[in-house]
Motif scaffolding. Structure first.
Motif, PDB file in Angstrom:
ATOM      1  N   ASP A  14       0.833  -1.211   0.000  1.00  0.00           N
ATOM      2  CA  ASP A  14       0.000   0.000   0.000  1.00  0.00           C
ATOM      3  C   ASP A  14       0.863   1.255   0.000  1.00  0.00           C
ATOM      4  O   ASP A  14       0.555   2.227  -0.692  1.00  0.00           O
ATOM      5  N   ALA A  15       1.949   1.236   0.766  1.00  0.00           N
ATOM      6  CA  ALA A  15       2.841   2.395   0.823  1.00  0.00           C
ATOM      7  C   ALA A  15       3.525   2.625  -0.523  1.00  0.00           C
ATOM      8  O   ALA A  15       3.673   3.774  -0.963  1.00  0.00           O
ATOM      9  N   ILE A  16       3.933   1.550  -1.175  1.00  0.00           N
ATOM     10  CA  ILE A  16       4.566   1.683  -2.496  1.00  0.00           C
ATOM     11  C   ILE A  16       3.568   2.255  -3.493  1.00  0.00           C
ATOM     12  O   ILE A  16       3.872   3.204  -4.218  1.00  0.00           O
ATOM     13  N   ARG A  17       2.365   1.704  -3.520  1.00  0.00           N
ATOM     14  CA  ARG A  17       1.334   2.180  -4.457  1.00  0.00           C
ATOM     15  C   ARG A  17       0.976   3.640  -4.191  1.00  0.00           C
ATOM     16  O   ARG A  17       0.730   4.401  -5.120  1.00  0.00           O
ATOM     17  N   GLY A  18       0.931   4.021  -2.926  1.00  0.00           N
ATOM     18  CA  GLY A  18       0.547   5.380  -2.567  1.00  0.00           C
ATOM     19  C   GLY A  18       1.673   6.397  -2.621  1.00  0.00           C
ATOM     20  O   GLY A  18       1.436   7.584  -2.428  1.00  0.00           O
ATOM     21  N   SER A  19       2.879   5.946  -2.895  1.00  0.00           N
ATOM     22  CA  SER A  19       4.038   6.846  -2.859  1.00  0.00           C
ATOM     23  C   SER A  19       4.093   7.815  -4.033  1.00  0.00           C
ATOM     24  O   SER A  19       4.730   8.858  -3.938  1.00  0.00           O
ATOM     25  N   GLY A  20       3.477   7.436  -5.138  1.00  0.00           N
ATOM     26  CA  GLY A  20       3.563   8.273  -6.331  1.00  0.00           C
ATOM     27  C   GLY A  20       4.877   8.079  -7.082  1.00  0.00           C
ATOM     28  O   GLY A  20       5.117   8.737  -8.090  1.00  0.00           O
ATOM     29  N   LEU A  21       5.727   7.183  -6.607  1.00  0.00           N
ATOM     30  CA  LEU A  21       7.006   6.904  -7.256  1.00  0.00           C
ATOM     31  C   LEU A  21       6.865   5.744  -8.229  1.00  0.00           C
ATOM     32  O   LEU A  21       6.083   4.819  -7.986  1.00  0.00           O
ATOM     33  N   THR A  22       7.638   5.797  -9.293  1.00  0.00           N
ATOM     34  CA  THR A  22       7.683   4.638 -10.175  1.00  0.00           C
ATOM     35  C   THR A  22       8.514   3.559  -9.488  1.00  0.00           C
ATOM     36  O   THR A  22       9.301   3.846  -8.579  1.00  0.00           O
ATOM     37  N   HIS A  23       8.347   2.334  -9.926  1.00  0.00           N
ATOM     38  CA  HIS A  23       9.152   1.255  -9.352  1.00  0.00           C
ATOM     39  C   HIS A  23      10.623   1.470  -9.671  1.00  0.00           C
ATOM     40  O   HIS A  23      11.492   1.112  -8.874  1.00  0.00           O
ATOM     41  N   TYR A  24      10.892   2.084 -10.819  1.00  0.00           N
ATOM     42  CA  TYR A  24      12.284   2.396 -11.176  1.00  0.00           C
ATOM     43  C   TYR A  24      12.875   3.388 -10.181  1.00  0.00           C
ATOM     44  O   TYR A  24      13.961   3.167  -9.648  1.00  0.00           O
TER      45      TYR A  24
END
Length: 67
Positions: A14-24
C-alpha cells in the motif's frame, strides 16, 4: 473494538502504491531492482527482510517488531 494491524507485506505494498514513485525511481533510491518491486507489488513474489527494510527506508518508513 480496534482494527487489527495490516500484515507487513500488505502495508508495504500500500505504501509503495501510494508513494507516487515509479518502481524504477523507488528501486534506485532503495537499491532494489525495479523488477523485484514489480513482482512484489503484483503479489507474485515476496521481499527479503533486508529488501523490505531498504524499501521502507526509501519511503520514510521504519519496520518495527510487534509486541
Amino acid at each position: 473494538m480496534s482494527k487489527a494491524p495490516k500484515a507487513i507485506d500488505t502495508a508495504l505494498r500500500d505504501a509503495i502504491r501510494g508513494s507516487g514513485l515509479t518502481h524504477y525511481a523507488l528501486g534506485k533510491a532503495a537499491g532494489v531492482a525495479p523488477a523485484q518491486l514489480d513482482r512484489f507489488v503484483s503479489g507474485e513474489r515476496s521481499l527479503t527482510l533486508a529488501s523490505a527494510a531498504k524499501v521502507a527506508a526509501a519511503l520514510g518508513l521504519v519496520l518495527v517488531p510487534r509486541r
